[in-house]
Design an enzyme around this catalytic site. Structure first.
Site, PDB file in Angstrom:
ATOM      1  N   GLY A 204       0.787  -1.234   0.000  1.00  0.00           N
ATOM      2  CA  GLY A 204       0.000   0.000   0.000  1.00  0.00           C
ATOM      3  C   GLY A 204       0.811   1.271   0.000  1.00  0.00           C
ATOM      4  O   GLY A 204       0.314   2.328   0.403  1.00  0.00           O
ATOM      5  N   GLU A 206       1.544   3.397  -2.160  1.00  0.00           N
ATOM      6  CA  GLU A 206       1.009   4.528  -2.930  1.00  0.00           C
ATOM      7  C   GLU A 206      -0.101   5.260  -2.178  1.00  0.00           C
ATOM      8  O   GLU A 206      -0.653   6.235  -2.682  1.00  0.00           O
ATOM      9  CB  GLU A 206       0.480   4.041  -4.281  1.00  0.00           C
ATOM     10  N   ASN A 284       8.948   2.703  -1.676  1.00  0.00           N
ATOM     11  CA  ASN A 284       9.114   4.129  -1.934  1.00  0.00           C
ATOM     12  C   ASN A 284       8.551   4.976  -0.793  1.00  0.00           C
ATOM     13  O   ASN A 284       7.579   4.605  -0.138  1.00  0.00           O
ATOM     14  CB  ASN A 284       8.400   4.511  -3.224  1.00  0.00           C
ATOM     15  N   ASP A 326      10.009   6.997  -7.744  1.00  0.00           N
ATOM     16  CA  ASP A 326       9.331   5.772  -7.330  1.00  0.00           C
ATOM     17  C   ASP A 326      10.152   4.541  -7.687  1.00  0.00           C
ATOM     18  O   ASP A 326       9.631   3.541  -8.174  1.00  0.00           O
ATOM     19  CB  ASP A 326       7.937   5.658  -7.942  1.00  0.00           C
ATOM     20  N   TRP A 498       8.040 -10.183 -16.745  1.00  0.00           N
ATOM     21  CA  TRP A 498       7.366  -9.966 -15.467  1.00  0.00           C
ATOM     22  C   TRP A 498       7.258 -11.263 -14.670  1.00  0.00           C
ATOM     23  O   TRP A 498       6.574 -11.327 -13.664  1.00  0.00           O
ATOM     24  CB  TRP A 498       5.976  -9.374 -15.715  1.00  0.00           C
TER      25      TRP A 498
END
Length: 607
Positions: A204, A206, A284, A326, A498
């Site tokens: 979470g 962000e 971040n 980020d 990925w």
């Protein structure tokens, strides 16, 4: 078939199942099979008949000693069986399967888990977590795996809970709330068992949440210690004593910006049983607009070594101080030994989203080596080997407070914020001494915007557009020497990589592509030796094990994750990729294996 409802509160051992689909009464027994112990998890690297640890090894190497499938015969590998996750709940499937006592445990999107017969793929039981409205997963509804301990299989959910199920029946035993999903918390990582403790982080970043690492009793869910990774926040030591995370450098947060500082611990960790240290990365800082939070912002974008018994931080290494892009810092820390200046060193290797690969002394955090692993890094020219800090080029987005209008000056930055490597895991081969890195070549326009924190809402203060750097490829699987930073070989891919990587003693490197292929390449040359189209993009994690004298390889297929959600101009490259949800399991064809052996005998006779 039976469906059950919850009767019980958080943190209690539950007698009634929660949304568990029990397929047959034969699997309803509450008697446990042989339990998974900490010793078995610590020794997972040395055993080949199961996979009881994330990464197949607490040290994170993702390497197998198995060589029954190898360079000479991998071309004869065929599907043994496949299992569909079913219904409309597809999206990204990033899970790593676990295998024990002939059963595969695999998680899927939307917080689901299945137990399957490893020989046939037949469903034994399944669990589907009831998700509330209003969850806020940043980067798709993925789940990366579970943990096994004694008679339990434990995994996290998108509404930031932990659920422990009886691994024989699927009956819920306990569940615990990790954090408040209404504040923007979620959980997508695989929990980890280390030192007989259940280790979790939070997702979470962000949303301005505060990253933390928590140790629990795996059998009850009861908290043992809790360590916030943002300086000044209060945690809990064993015994319940409160302890504030100290800002060792001092002044790395201005004012009260630390209160919504980010640093989500969203990827999980690795563990050295001999040193008793847990290694985890932190995400971040929040918001992305770094002008709103001057200072280094400890302990964001860092690698932490934590005492498994107390939860205290033993050392830290910050990769991107005052992160403007980020770039995060949550990437896995792989534990390996290497020669350095004539001495054998307990090392740790980590490929950061910022484009640099770091080699640290895992005993004390000293920097041993650092080098770029992507073709170009625009934000820094290198790493100062004395201070460990990046040598920045000034390629920072502008301060919106100094500009007219509602945003600051835009810059072009490489790599993009999705990183030179994102969550998908590298592998370290004990055979070659090389790291195999699933990397991407892309860049972004990025600019800052004014932002105000609102609980549970996105807390970015930045805008961006991602695009490919090259016409013909974005993804690059790289073989890199950690001693000198040399790229030994590369395998380019049109679309971003990925999926995680796995290496084996058979001289093989396994990985997947968004085009839907599972591939095996030669670990020394990168030459493609085998591929199989699964029908959906592969962003899962390959594992291998031995059963009944045969080697198996399993991987989850199902397109999704952050790329289709955040990829900007990458979108056209993956627009036609189908979603899905399948667990594929492969082994050598019996007939083909005999043919290969006969051909080898013929070739030897001819010599």
């Amino acid at each position: 078939m039976k469906s059950h409802s919850l009767t019980g509160g958080f943190g209690r051992r539950l007698a009634a199942p929660v949304t568990a689909l029990l397929v047959s009464a034969a699997y309803m027994s509450t008697a446990s099979a042989a339990g998974v112990t900490q010793k078995m998890i610590d020794n997972d690297f040395n055993t080949v008949d199961d996979v009881v640890a994330y990464h197949m090894d607490p040290k994170g190497t993702r390497y197998s000693k198995l060589d029954r499938i190898n360079r000479d015969n991998v071309q004869y590998m065929t599907p043994a069986w496949a299992f569909s996750f079913g219904d409309e709940l597809q999206r990204g499937q990033e899970s790593q399967p676990l295998i024990h006592d002939g059963v595969i445990y695999v998680t899927g999107s939307y917080s689901r888990l299945w137990a399957l017969d490893a020989r046939t793929g037949q469903l034994k039981w399944s669990y589907k977590h009831r998700l509330p409205k209003g969850i806020s997963p940043c980067c798709d509804v993925v789940n990366r795996g579970a943990a096994l301990y004694k008679d339990l299989v434990i995994f996290g959910t998108l509404d930031a809970q932990l659920v422990a199920l009886d691994k024989e029946s699927g009956r819920p035993v306990w569940r615990e709330k990790i954090a408040d999903y209404k504040a923007g918390y979620s959980y997508t990582a695989a929990p980890m068992i280390a030192g007989d403790k259940l280790i979790t982080g939070v997702s979470g970043g962000e949303f301005g949440v505060v990253g933390r690492i928590t140790a629990r009793n795996p059998e009850t869910g009861e908290m043992i210690w809790d360590r916030p990774v943002i300086a000044n926040h209060e945690g809990t030591l064993p015994g319940g004593k409160k302890d504030v995370t100290k800002d060792r450098k001092g002044g790395t947060w201005e004012g009260e910006t630390w209160k919504t500082g980010g640093g989500a611990t969203w990827l999980g960790g690795t563990y050295d049983p001999e040193l008793g240290l847990l290694y985890m990365g932190t995400g971040n800082p929040a918001p992305w607009n770094a002008y709103a939070r001057p200072g280094d912002n400890l302990y964001t974008t860092s690698r932490l070594a934590i005492d498994i018994e107390t939860g205290k931080i033993k050392w830290h290494y910050q990769t991107t101080p005052n992160d403007h892009w980020d770039f995060d810092g949550v990437n896995e820390v792989v534990l390996f030994d290497m020669e350095h200046k004539g001495k054998k060193v307990k090392a740790a290797g980590t490929a950061d989203r910022n484009g640099f690969f770091y080699v640290l002394n895992r005993e004390n955090g000293d920097l041993l080596n650092a080098f770029p692993f992507v073709d170009e890094v625009s934000w820094a020219s290198g790493i100062d080997m004395k201070t460990g800090r990046p040598i920045e080029t000034g390629n920072r987005p502008g301060n919106p407070a100094e500009m007219e209008g509602d945003k600051g000056e835009s810059v072009v930055a490489r790599p993009s914020f999705l990183g030179g490597k994102n969550w998908n895991h590298v592998s370290y081969s004990h055979s070659t001494g090389l790291f195999y890195i699933p990397s991407n070549e892309w860049e972004m326009d990025i600019w800052n915007e004014p932002i105000t924190y609102r609980r549970g809402s996105a807390f970015l203060g930045a805008g961006f557009t991602i695009r490919p750097v090259n016409e013909n490829y974005v993804g690059v699987l790289r073989a890199v020497d950690p001693k000198n930073g040399k790229e030994v070989w590369r395998a380019e891919n049109r679309t971003p990589l990925w999926s995680s990587v796995m290496t084996t003693a058979g001289g093989l490197v396994f990985y997947g592509t968004p085009e839907g292929f599972v591939k095996a390449v030669d670990d020394k040359t990168g030459k493609e030796l085998w591929s199989f189209n699964t029908g959906s993009g592969v962003v899962g994690q390959p594992v291998t094990w031995e059963m009944d004298g045969e080697q198996y390889v399993s991987i989850v297929s199902g397109w999704g994750g952050a790329v289709p959600l955040w990829g900007g101009d990458i979108g056209p490259l993956v627009r036609d990729v189908s979603q899905g949800g399948m667990l594929w399991t492969f082994k050598l064809s019996k007939i083909a294996e005999k043919m290969a052996a006969k051909q080898q005998q013929t070739e030897l006779a001819a010599q």
